[in-house]
Structures are given as C-alpha cells and as structure tokens.
Write an enzyme that holds these catalytic residues in place. Sequence first.
Site, mmCIF file in Angstrom:
data_model
loop_
_atom_site.group_PDB
_atom_site.id
_atom_site.type_symbol
_atom_site.label_atom_id
_atom_site.label_comp_id
_atom_site.label_asym_id
_atom_site.label_seq_id
_atom_site.Cartn_x
_atom_site.Cartn_y
_atom_site.Cartn_z
ATOM 1 N N THR A 5 0.854 -1.185 0.000
ATOM 2 C CA THR A 5 0.000 0.000 0.000
ATOM 3 C C THR A 5 0.896 1.243 0.000
ATOM 4 O O THR A 5 2.040 1.185 0.456
ATOM 5 C CB THR A 5 -0.949 0.004 1.210
ATOM 6 O OG1 THR A 5 -0.178 -0.053 2.397
ATOM 7 C CG2 THR A 5 -1.913 -1.176 1.158
ATOM 8 N N GLY A 57 1.273 4.311 1.639
ATOM 9 C CA GLY A 57 1.909 4.826 2.856
ATOM 10 C C GLY A 57 2.870 3.833 3.475
ATOM 11 O O GLY A 57 3.914 4.192 4.019
ATOM 12 N N CYS A 58 2.515 2.556 3.377
ATOM 13 C CA CYS A 58 3.356 1.500 3.950
ATOM 14 C C CYS A 58 4.634 1.315 3.133
ATOM 15 O O CYS A 58 5.716 1.108 3.693
ATOM 16 C CB CYS A 58 2.579 0.184 3.998
ATOM 17 S SG CYS A 58 1.012 0.292 4.891
ATOM 18 N N SER A 59 4.529 1.399 1.816
ATOM 19 C CA SER A 59 5.669 1.160 0.931
ATOM 20 C C SER A 59 6.563 2.375 0.728
ATOM 21 O O SER A 59 7.752 2.232 0.465
ATOM 22 C CB SER A 59 5.183 0.696 -0.447
ATOM 23 O OG SER A 59 4.585 -0.572 -0.350
#
Length: 187
Positions: free
Chosen positions: A75, A77-79
Amino acid sequence: MNFSSSLARLAAIRPLRLSFKRCLQISTTLNMPIKEGDALPSVDLFEDTPTNKVNLAQLSSGKKLIIFAVPGAFTPGCSKTHLPGYIKKADDLKKQGIDEIVCVAVNDPFVMAAWGKDQNTSGKVRMLADPSGSFTKALDLAVDLPPLGGTRSKRYSMVVENGKVSSLQVEPDGTGLSCSLAEAIKI
C-alpha cells in the site's frame, strides 16, 4: 395459581434470564487493547511460507524487539514511508540495543515475502504475515478497512522486552503516519 399461569410466568421470565446470560458471556470475552506492561499473546505468524511459523512471544524471550504493523503490504503509505523508515534506521536501532525489527501485516506469507524482497528488507526487517488476523485480533488492534479487503491491522509500533510491551504507539485514527514511524519509536 394454576399450572398454566405458572407456565406463562416462567415463559415471560426465561427470555430475560437468557438475555442476561448472553450479556455476561459477551462481556467476559471482550478483549482490551494491549498496553504497556502486557505480555505478547502466543500466536503463530508466518515468514515466507505457510510452513515457517514464528511465534513473537517466543521470539522475544530474552530479546528486545521492535514490532510495527501496517494495514497492508504494497500500500502507498506502507511502501513509501512506514517500512522504508525502519529499513533506513535499522542499523541505528540495533546499535541502541534492538535485537530484531519485525513488520506485521494481515496478508499471506507469500505477499509479505514478495514485499520484503521488493523493499530490500533482508537483514534489516523481518516480514511476518498474520493471514487470519489472529495476532492482530489478540492485541485488539484490528480495524475494518473494506477497500483493503476487510479486517486489517491498525498502524502501530511497539518495543517488546523479554515478551512484554515496554512502549506502544498506536496511530490515533488507526492508519495515519505519525507516532508509529521509525523516527518516533520510543526505545
């Protein structure tokens, strides 16, 4: 009082008893969110494949870990922010006494392994899958995100020392990017 009026009285009271009993059963099984000082639950997660089980309660025995969770692998924000921050700071955090850094997501182990490879986490961050959300639910940090497939993890970070949570930061909205970032970790 005759038999039929006694039976009618009993029928009127019985639903109340059942209802009261159900309330008691439900209230005794509700989880409370994990907090500082609590022990990690003994739940198996998976690394790389469904046959490679990792139990964080056991892994943290005699160690100091950082565990952070993301709503989903790959995703934005996560990546782009969350995982890269921990990769970048991994060496500094380990110099401060952290034995291992663990990323958890409600995804399958193959997805987490692919995401770890894509992000070059080898030797920096262990990528653990919580496919059914068992660990996340045991912490009472689950959130329903229909666009990501339903039940996912709230975004959080924690420091665990010898199986007990010594520091915990949960994003106020469950998904934001502030207090759970590597720059904000409280060792």
